[in-house]
Design a protein around this motif. Structure first.
Motif, PDB file in Angstrom:
ATOM      1  N   LEU A  43     -28.318  16.406-112.878  1.00 59.04           N
ATOM      2  CA  LEU A  43     -28.759  17.669-113.509  1.00 59.04           C
ATOM      3  C   LEU A  43     -29.418  18.601-112.871  1.00 59.04           C
ATOM      4  O   LEU A  43     -29.209  19.762-112.636  1.00 59.04           O
ATOM      5  N   ILE A  44     -30.443  18.136-111.817  1.00 64.61           N
ATOM      6  CA  ILE A  44     -31.140  18.778-110.842  1.00 64.61           C
ATOM      7  C   ILE A  44     -30.172  19.403-109.758  1.00 64.61           C
ATOM      8  O   ILE A  44     -30.336  20.685-109.448  1.00 64.61           O
ATOM      9  N   GLU A  45     -29.107  18.680-109.490  1.00 62.82           N
ATOM     10  CA  GLU A  45     -28.181  19.229-108.601  1.00 62.82           C
ATOM     11  C   GLU A  45     -27.319  20.415-109.189  1.00 62.82           C
ATOM     12  O   GLU A  45     -26.937  21.235-108.497  1.00 62.82           O
ATOM     13  N   ARG A  46     -26.880  20.241-110.290  1.00 63.86           N
ATOM     14  CA  ARG A  46     -26.341  21.077-111.203  1.00 63.86           C
ATOM     15  C   ARG A  46     -26.893  22.550-111.323  1.00 63.86           C
ATOM     16  O   ARG A  46     -26.362  23.568-111.320  1.00 63.86           O
ATOM     17  N   PHE A  47     -28.131  22.233-111.749  1.00 62.26           N
ATOM     18  CA  PHE A  47     -28.973  23.430-112.553  1.00 62.26           C
ATOM     19  C   PHE A  47     -30.046  24.102-111.672  1.00 62.26           C
ATOM     20  O   PHE A  47     -30.538  25.112-111.797  1.00 62.26           O
ATOM     21  N   SER A  48     -30.231  23.099-110.364  1.00 64.22           N
ATOM     22  CA  SER A  48     -31.461  23.763-109.631  1.00 64.22           C
ATOM     23  C   SER A  48     -31.194  25.112-108.900  1.00 64.22           C
ATOM     24  O   SER A  48     -31.941  25.857-108.916  1.00 64.22           O
ATOM     25  N   PRO A  49     -29.669  25.480-108.630  1.00 66.33           N
ATOM     26  CA  PRO A  49     -29.556  26.621-108.146  1.00 66.33           C
ATOM     27  C   PRO A  49     -29.800  27.876-109.387  1.00 66.33           C
ATOM     28  O   PRO A  49     -30.158  28.957-108.684  1.00 66.33           O
ATOM     29  N   VAL A  50     -29.676  27.605-110.524  1.00 63.30           N
ATOM     30  CA  VAL A  50     -30.201  28.504-111.590  1.00 63.30           C
ATOM     31  C   VAL A  50     -31.566  28.800-111.447  1.00 63.30           C
ATOM     32  O   VAL A  50     -31.926  30.072-111.586  1.00 63.30           O
ATOM     33  N   TRP A  51     -32.529  28.007-111.460  1.00 68.82           N
ATOM     34  CA  TRP A  51     -33.754  28.127-111.499  1.00 68.82           C
ATOM     35  C   TRP A  51     -34.302  28.620-110.193  1.00 68.82           C
ATOM     36  O   TRP A  51     -35.457  29.431-109.894  1.00 68.82           O
ATOM     37  N   GLN A  52     -33.801  28.331-108.944  1.00 71.88           N
ATOM     38  CA  GLN A  52     -34.226  28.418-107.670  1.00 71.88           C
ATOM     39  C   GLN A  52     -33.817  29.991-107.611  1.00 71.88           C
ATOM     40  O   GLN A  52     -34.611  30.701-106.936  1.00 71.88           O
ATOM     41  N   LYS A  53     -32.799  30.578-107.949  1.00 74.80           N
ATOM     42  CA  LYS A  53     -32.453  32.086-107.899  1.00 74.80           C
ATOM     43  C   LYS A  53     -33.472  32.798-108.656  1.00 74.80           C
ATOM     44  O   LYS A  53     -34.007  33.978-108.261  1.00 74.80           O
ATOM     45  N   VAL A  54     -33.842  32.355-109.880  1.00 72.22           N
ATOM     46  CA  VAL A  54     -34.769  33.048-110.513  1.00 72.22           C
ATOM     47  C   VAL A  54     -36.392  32.837-109.752  1.00 72.22           C
ATOM     48  O   VAL A  54     -36.926  34.280-109.682  1.00 72.22           O
ATOM     49  N   TYR A  55     -36.642  31.970-109.102  1.00 69.53           N
ATOM     50  CA  TYR A  55     -37.742  31.910-108.607  1.00 69.53           C
ATOM     51  C   TYR A  55     -37.794  32.694-107.167  1.00 69.53           C
ATOM     52  O   TYR A  55     -38.888  33.183-106.609  1.00 69.53           O
ATOM     53  N   GLU A  56     -36.720  33.260-106.712  1.00 71.54           N
ATOM     54  CA  GLU A  56     -36.690  34.003-105.412  1.00 71.54           C
ATOM     55  C   GLU A  56     -37.487  35.322-105.564  1.00 71.54           C
ATOM     56  O   GLU A  56     -38.000  35.932-104.672  1.00 71.54           O
ATOM     57  N   ARG A  57     -37.469  35.664-106.900  1.00 69.06           N
ATOM     58  CA  ARG A  57     -38.282  37.011-107.203  1.00 69.06           C
ATOM     59  C   ARG A  57     -39.572  36.876-108.065  1.00 69.06           C
ATOM     60  O   ARG A  57     -40.057  37.448-108.533  1.00 69.06           O
ATOM     61  N   ARG A  58     -40.147  35.688-107.727  1.00 68.83           N
ATOM     62  CA  ARG A  58     -41.528  35.323-108.521  1.00 68.83           C
ATOM     63  C   ARG A  58     -42.512  34.889-107.385  1.00 68.83           C
ATOM     64  O   ARG A  58     -42.104  34.598-106.137  1.00 68.83           O
ATOM     65  N   ASP A  59     -43.926  35.149-107.876  1.00 71.54           N
ATOM     66  CA  ASP A  59     -44.880  34.736-106.922  1.00 71.54           C
ATOM     67  C   ASP A  59     -44.867  33.308-106.312  1.00 71.54           C
ATOM     68  O   ASP A  59     -44.502  32.455-107.029  1.00 71.54           O
ATOM     69  N   ARG A  60     -45.180  33.157-105.077  1.00 71.32           N
ATOM     70  CA  ARG A  60     -45.053  32.122-104.246  1.00 71.32           C
ATOM     71  C   ARG A  60     -45.830  30.896-105.028  1.00 71.32           C
ATOM     72  O   ARG A  60     -45.590  29.822-104.429  1.00 71.32           O
ATOM     73  N   LYS A  61     -46.881  31.241-105.770  1.00 76.01           N
ATOM     74  CA  LYS A  61     -47.526  30.083-106.565  1.00 76.01           C
ATOM     75  C   LYS A  61     -46.781  29.401-107.438  1.00 76.01           C
ATOM     76  O   LYS A  61     -47.243  28.359-107.976  1.00 76.01           O
ATOM     77  N   VAL A  62     -45.657  29.918-107.984  1.00 80.02           N
ATOM     78  CA  VAL A  62     -44.722  29.200-108.863  1.00 80.02           C
ATOM     79  C   VAL A  62     -43.963  28.351-107.961  1.00 80.02           C
ATOM     80  O   VAL A  62     -43.012  28.527-107.201  1.00 80.02           O
ATOM     81  N   ILE A  63     -44.175  27.093-108.128  1.00 76.97           N
ATOM     82  CA  ILE A  63     -43.903  25.973-106.731  1.00 76.97           C
ATOM     83  C   ILE A  63     -42.681  25.217-107.253  1.00 76.97           C
ATOM     84  O   ILE A  63     -42.072  24.465-106.412  1.00 76.97           O
ATOM     85  N   GLY A  64     -42.366  24.826-108.548  1.00 74.37           N
ATOM     86  CA  GLY A  64     -41.188  24.122-108.817  1.00 74.37           C
ATOM     87  C   GLY A  64     -40.939  23.934-110.400  1.00 74.37           C
ATOM     88  O   GLY A  64     -41.402  24.537-111.042  1.00 74.37           O
ATOM     89  N   THR A  65     -40.130  22.812-110.645  1.00 76.48           N
ATOM     90  CA  THR A  65     -39.717  22.624-112.006  1.00 76.48           C
ATOM     91  C   THR A  65     -39.899  21.162-112.338  1.00 76.48           C
ATOM     92  O   THR A  65     -39.533  20.225-111.383  1.00 76.48           O
ATOM     93  N   ILE A  66     -40.297  20.861-113.667  1.00 83.18           N
ATOM     94  CA  ILE A  66     -40.477  19.434-114.219  1.00 83.18           C
ATOM     95  C   ILE A  66     -39.277  19.505-115.244  1.00 83.18           C
ATOM     96  O   ILE A  66     -39.128  20.590-115.964  1.00 83.18           O
ATOM     97  N   ALA A  67     -38.284  18.431-115.129  1.00 86.62           N
ATOM     98  CA  ALA A  67     -37.196  18.512-115.999  1.00 86.62           C
ATOM     99  C   ALA A  67     -37.524  17.046-116.834  1.00 86.62           C
ATOM    100  O   ALA A  67     -37.826  16.222-116.110  1.00 86.62           O
ATOM    101  N   ARG A  68     -36.900  17.102-117.947  1.00 90.43           N
ATOM    102  CA  ARG A  68     -37.149  15.946-118.837  1.00 90.43           C
ATOM    103  C   ARG A  68     -36.198  15.897-119.878  1.00 90.43           C
ATOM    104  O   ARG A  68     -35.591  16.954-120.457  1.00 90.43           O
ATOM    105  N   PHE A  69     -35.505  14.832-120.206  1.00 92.75           N
ATOM    106  CA  PHE A  69     -34.593  14.429-121.264  1.00 92.75           C
ATOM    107  C   PHE A  69     -34.946  13.298-121.760  1.00 92.75           C
ATOM    108  O   PHE A  69     -35.337  12.282-121.109  1.00 92.75           O
TER     109      PHE A  69
END
Length: 297
Positions: free
Chosen positions: A227-253
Motif C-alpha cells: 500500500l505504501i509503495e503504491r500510494f506514497s507517490p500520491v501523498w509525497q507529491k502533495v507534500y512538495e507544496r506543503r510546509d516542511r513541518k508536515v513530516i509524514g503519513t500514518i496509514a491504517r487498515f
C-alpha cells in the motif's frame, strides 16, 4: 496485529466499553452500538450449535459487528483510566461516532460522519502509550496529536473510501495541518496525516483467510508495504507544496480474518508510517522512534 480474544471475551470488553462511554457522557441511544451488542451476544452463545441456515443468515452481520466494536474497545482501553473531566474531546467524538449506518456496506458518502469521528478517536487511542513515552494531546486544535520526546505532533485524520480520493483527502488534511502549524511557535511542532484505507481493501463483510497466524501476519505486513509503495507517490507529491513541518503519513487498515489453524474469526489491523521524502534526519528519527514506541511498522 491479530486480536486473539474469544467471542465471549470480546463481548465482555465491548460491554465494559459501552459502560465507560456512558460514564464520560456519551449518549448511546438506540443506535448501532446496541445492535452490535445484541448480535455479538447472541452469536457468542449460539455459534457452536447454530444450523447452517442460521449461520448463513446471521454470520455476515456478526462479521460486521465484530469489526465495528473493536474500534470502540480500543478507544476504551486507551483512555479508561483518565478522569472523565479530561476526556471532553474524546467524548464529543464518540457522541458522533455512535450514530451512522449499522453496517459498513450501508455507508454512503453522505453518511460517513460517524465513522470519521470514530477514526479520529481511534488514532488518538493508538497514539496514547504513556508507559512508552507517548501521550495523546486530548485538547489538540487538530483532529488529534501526540506529545513524544518533547515534540508535539499534530495529526489530521481522513478515512479514504476509494483510491481516487486519496490525493484529495491528503491535500485537505495537509492544508489543515498548515493552518495549525502556522499558529504554533517553536521548532518542536510537527504535523502528520493519518489515513484509514480499510474500505479500499474491504467495503463490506468479506473475510481474509490464511492457513495460520504466521501466514496472516506475513500477509498483512506485505499488504501494508504494498500500500505504501503504491500510494506514497500520491501523498509525497502533495507534500512538495506543503510546509516542511508536515513530516509524514500514518496509514491504517483493518478487516476480519480467519486463521485456519485456530478456526477463529479474528480482528486484524495494521498501521504503518511513511516519512516525507526529503524530510530531515531528525524528523525521520522521530517517526522511527514513535513507530517503535507504538508498535507501528
Amino acid at each position: 496485529m491479530i486480536d486473539s480474544e474469544s467471542y465471549e471475551d470480546t463481548l465482555k470488553s465491548y460491554e465494559s466499553a459501552l459502560e465507560w462511554m456512558q460514564k464520560i457522557g456519551v449518549n448511546l441511544g438506540a443506535g448501532r452500538t446496541s445492535h452490535y451488542e445484541s448480535l455479538v451476544s447472541y452469536w457468542a452463545e449460539s455459534y457452536r450449535t447454530a444450523s447452517i441456515e442460521e449461520g448463513k443468515r446471521i454470520f455476515p452481520s456478526f462479521v460486521n459487528s465484530m469489526l465495528e466494536i473493536h474500534d470502540f474497545v480500543s478507544v476504551y482501553k486507551a483512555f479508561k483510566d483518565i478522569p472523565a473531566a479530561k476526556l471532553g474531546g474524546i467524548g464529543a467524538k464518540l457522541n458522533k461516532a455512535v450514530n451512522g449506518p449499522i453496517t459498513l456496506e450501508e455507508e454512503t458518502p453522505a453518511s460517513t460522519t460517524a465513522r470519521n469521528f470514530l477514526f479520529e478517536a481511534l488514532v488518538a487511542a493508538r497514539l496514547h502509550a504513556p508507559v512508552r513515552g507517548a501521550s495523546a494531546i486530548l485538547d489538540a486544535p487538530s483532529d488529534t496529536g501526540v506529545l513524544f520526546g518533547g515534540n508535539k505532533i499534530w495529526v489530521e485524520c481522513k478515512r479514504v473510501t476509494s483510491e481516487r480520493k486519496i490525493e484529495k483527502n491528503v491535500r485537505k488534511a495537509s492544508r489543515q495541518l498548515e493552518e495549525v502549524l502556522h499558529k504554533k511557535m517553536g521548532a518542536r511542532n510537527r504535523g502528520m496525516v493519518a489515513l484509514d484505507v480499510s474500505k479500499i481493501f474491504n467495503p463490506g463483510d468479506r473475510i481474509f483467510v490464511r492457513e495460520s497466524d504466521a501466514h496472516l501476519l506475513q500477509s498483512v505486513d506485505r499488504l501494508m508495504n504494498d500500500l505504501i509503495e503504491r500510494f506514497s507517490p500520491v501523498w509525497q507529491k502533495v507534500y512538495e507544496r506543503r510546509d516542511r513541518k508536515v513530516i509524514g503519513t500514518i496509514a491504517r487498515f483493518a478487516f476480519m480474518s480467519v486463521s485456519e489453524e485456530r478456526n477463529l474469526l479474528v480482528h486484524t489491523t495494521q498501521w504503518g508510517v511513511n516519512p516525507r521524502v526529503g524530510t530531515s534526519g531528525q524528523n525521520e528519527n522521530i517517526q522511527e522512534e514513535l513507530s517503535f514506541a507504538l508498535d507501528i511498522n
